[in-house]
Write a protein that holds these residues in place. Sequence first.
Motif, mmCIF file in Angstrom:
data_model
loop_
_atom_site.group_PDB
_atom_site.id
_atom_site.type_symbol
_atom_site.label_atom_id
_atom_site.label_comp_id
_atom_site.label_asym_id
_atom_site.label_seq_id
_atom_site.Cartn_x
_atom_site.Cartn_y
_atom_site.Cartn_z
ATOM 1 N N GLY A 84 -0.049 0.572 8.445
ATOM 2 C CA GLY A 84 1.148 1.435 8.820
ATOM 3 C C GLY A 84 2.528 0.751 8.673
ATOM 4 O O GLY A 84 2.506 -0.523 8.525
ATOM 5 N N ILE A 85 3.624 1.544 8.121
ATOM 6 C CA ILE A 85 4.782 1.011 7.786
ATOM 7 C C ILE A 85 6.011 2.219 8.381
ATOM 8 O O ILE A 85 5.667 3.083 8.008
ATOM 9 C CB ILE A 85 5.072 0.524 6.473
ATOM 10 C CG1 ILE A 85 6.470 0.232 6.104
ATOM 11 C CG2 ILE A 85 4.485 1.967 5.316
ATOM 12 C CD1 ILE A 85 6.507 -1.112 6.449
ATOM 13 N N ARG A 86 6.893 1.687 9.085
ATOM 14 C CA ARG A 86 8.004 2.541 9.540
ATOM 15 C C ARG A 86 8.718 3.068 8.307
ATOM 16 O O ARG A 86 9.067 2.322 7.412
ATOM 17 C CB ARG A 86 8.786 2.067 10.674
ATOM 18 C CG ARG A 86 7.741 1.660 12.015
ATOM 19 C CD ARG A 86 7.658 2.701 12.674
ATOM 20 N NE ARG A 86 7.192 2.468 14.153
ATOM 21 C CZ ARG A 86 6.565 3.316 15.002
ATOM 22 N NH1 ARG A 86 6.981 4.695 14.473
ATOM 23 N NH2 ARG A 86 6.147 3.000 15.978
ATOM 24 N N PRO A 87 9.336 4.306 8.275
ATOM 25 C CA PRO A 87 10.000 4.697 7.328
ATOM 26 C C PRO A 87 11.257 3.952 6.961
ATOM 27 O O PRO A 87 11.815 3.651 5.878
ATOM 28 C CB PRO A 87 10.710 6.063 7.640
ATOM 29 C CG PRO A 87 9.511 6.457 8.672
ATOM 30 C CD PRO A 87 9.223 5.305 9.350
ATOM 31 N N GLU A 88 12.024 3.197 8.026
ATOM 32 C CA GLU A 88 13.355 2.533 7.739
ATOM 33 C C GLU A 88 13.090 1.145 7.093
ATOM 34 O O GLU A 88 13.981 0.399 6.851
ATOM 35 C CB GLU A 88 13.993 2.545 9.177
ATOM 36 C CG GLU A 88 13.570 1.482 10.123
ATOM 37 C CD GLU A 88 12.546 2.226 10.990
ATOM 38 O OE1 GLU A 88 12.074 1.348 11.745
ATOM 39 O OE2 GLU A 88 11.952 3.486 10.617
ATOM 40 N N LYS A 89 11.919 0.798 7.222
ATOM 41 C CA LYS A 89 11.416 -0.471 6.427
ATOM 42 C C LYS A 89 11.256 -0.586 5.138
ATOM 43 O O LYS A 89 11.176 -1.572 4.574
ATOM 44 C CB LYS A 89 10.099 -1.211 7.214
ATOM 45 C CG LYS A 89 10.163 -1.162 8.722
ATOM 46 C CD LYS A 89 10.919 -2.297 9.453
ATOM 47 C CE LYS A 89 10.392 -1.936 10.991
ATOM 48 N NZ LYS A 89 11.310 -2.987 11.843
ATOM 49 N N ILE A 90 11.209 0.621 4.509
ATOM 50 C CA ILE A 90 10.845 0.864 3.156
ATOM 51 C C ILE A 90 12.132 0.920 2.246
ATOM 52 O O ILE A 90 13.074 1.712 2.684
ATOM 53 C CB ILE A 90 9.988 2.114 3.003
ATOM 54 C CG1 ILE A 90 8.616 1.817 3.716
ATOM 55 C CG2 ILE A 90 9.433 2.073 1.486
ATOM 56 C CD1 ILE A 90 7.777 3.109 3.824
#
Length: 383
Positions: free
Chosen positions: A286-292
């Motif tokens: 999992g990865i949050r959209p704002e971390k990318i």
Amino acid sequence: MKTTTDGSGDVRLDGIGKTYGAFTAVHPLDLIVPQGSFFALLGASGCGKTTTLRMIAGLEEPSCGTVRLGDQDVTQLPPYKRPVNTVFQSYALFPHLDIYENVAFGLRRRGIKSVKKQVEEMLDLVQLGEQARKKPHQLSGGQQQRVAVARALINHPKVLLLDEPLGALDLKLRRQMQLELKRIQTEVGITFIHVTHDQEEAMTMADTVAVMNAGRVEQQGSPTELYENPRTTFVANFLGTSNLIEAEVDSRSGDDIVLRAGDGKLLLPAARCSAPAATGEKVLAGIRPEKIALTHADDAGSVPGGRNRLTGTIADAGFIGVSTQYVIDSPVAGALAVYAQNVERDTRLVPGAEVVLHWNPAHTFALDAAQDIDAGTEEEAAV
């Protein structure tokens, strides 16, 4: 008002559950709400959060388990004998009484003749002293809600129960009232238990959030803990947006787990993996959209080493003021969401552009792949 931390005022639910015939609204659950805390029960409609609140209030009789307020078992007590008050979404103010008399009502009903000082203190607390002689219909929705809170607090309950209290307000007023309720709770220091379906509301106001789903508590913790370290796909998807990527455990590298996703590899801190981590195990990374971060494919060589990387094509881009929300088609994970702040926008990042998605491996989490990858999403709720 200062609170103690000896547990004497904790709300304790032990094996509390509720069934209606063959339907189970709340599966037996254990919950402790510390005295003086702002606690939120968060979940979608029908998850059992309001039923749980009503069992604490005495408005619903549990099918099993006990409700304790501090050392007192109140399970069999009627609502009026419990040291709690409830604030509803409908406010339930008396239209024929002015604000002063609405707030004084509980004291007068108990036969207290000298109410002036207490009422004035409560109106000052909710910043409505100058509105005392107005009728409810002359106030805004937010002001009426503050009157309802003052009317409940003047009875000095040990616990204030709030059932979707801001649901009838528009977005701007709702956000103002979130801060206002948190201020009031901090000033009076009593326990607030707040039921809401609004994720932002729960995370803005509460010290601790219990996420409910289908009559069970999925996960409980601080807003930061739930958002950064979800333990289930439901929590990951329900609290904001998560990109969940099907992957397989490849190997271990120090404190990191190496995952294989498609033809590439992703690094994951072992401490953020809530799934079986043996080699060959399937997981959802999992990865949050704002971390990318997004980099145009022409500049792929400028991406710093050591970052997790995926490639893709921009399928859609939506400008929403503070950020641009991208949907990226990736051969590894289908549609991925990326939120980029509008600081220095790359004009090449438009639909059709080839891009590299990259992020700090420390921001990756992993969940058990046996779960429903879509649990908690709006798409699932619409089915």
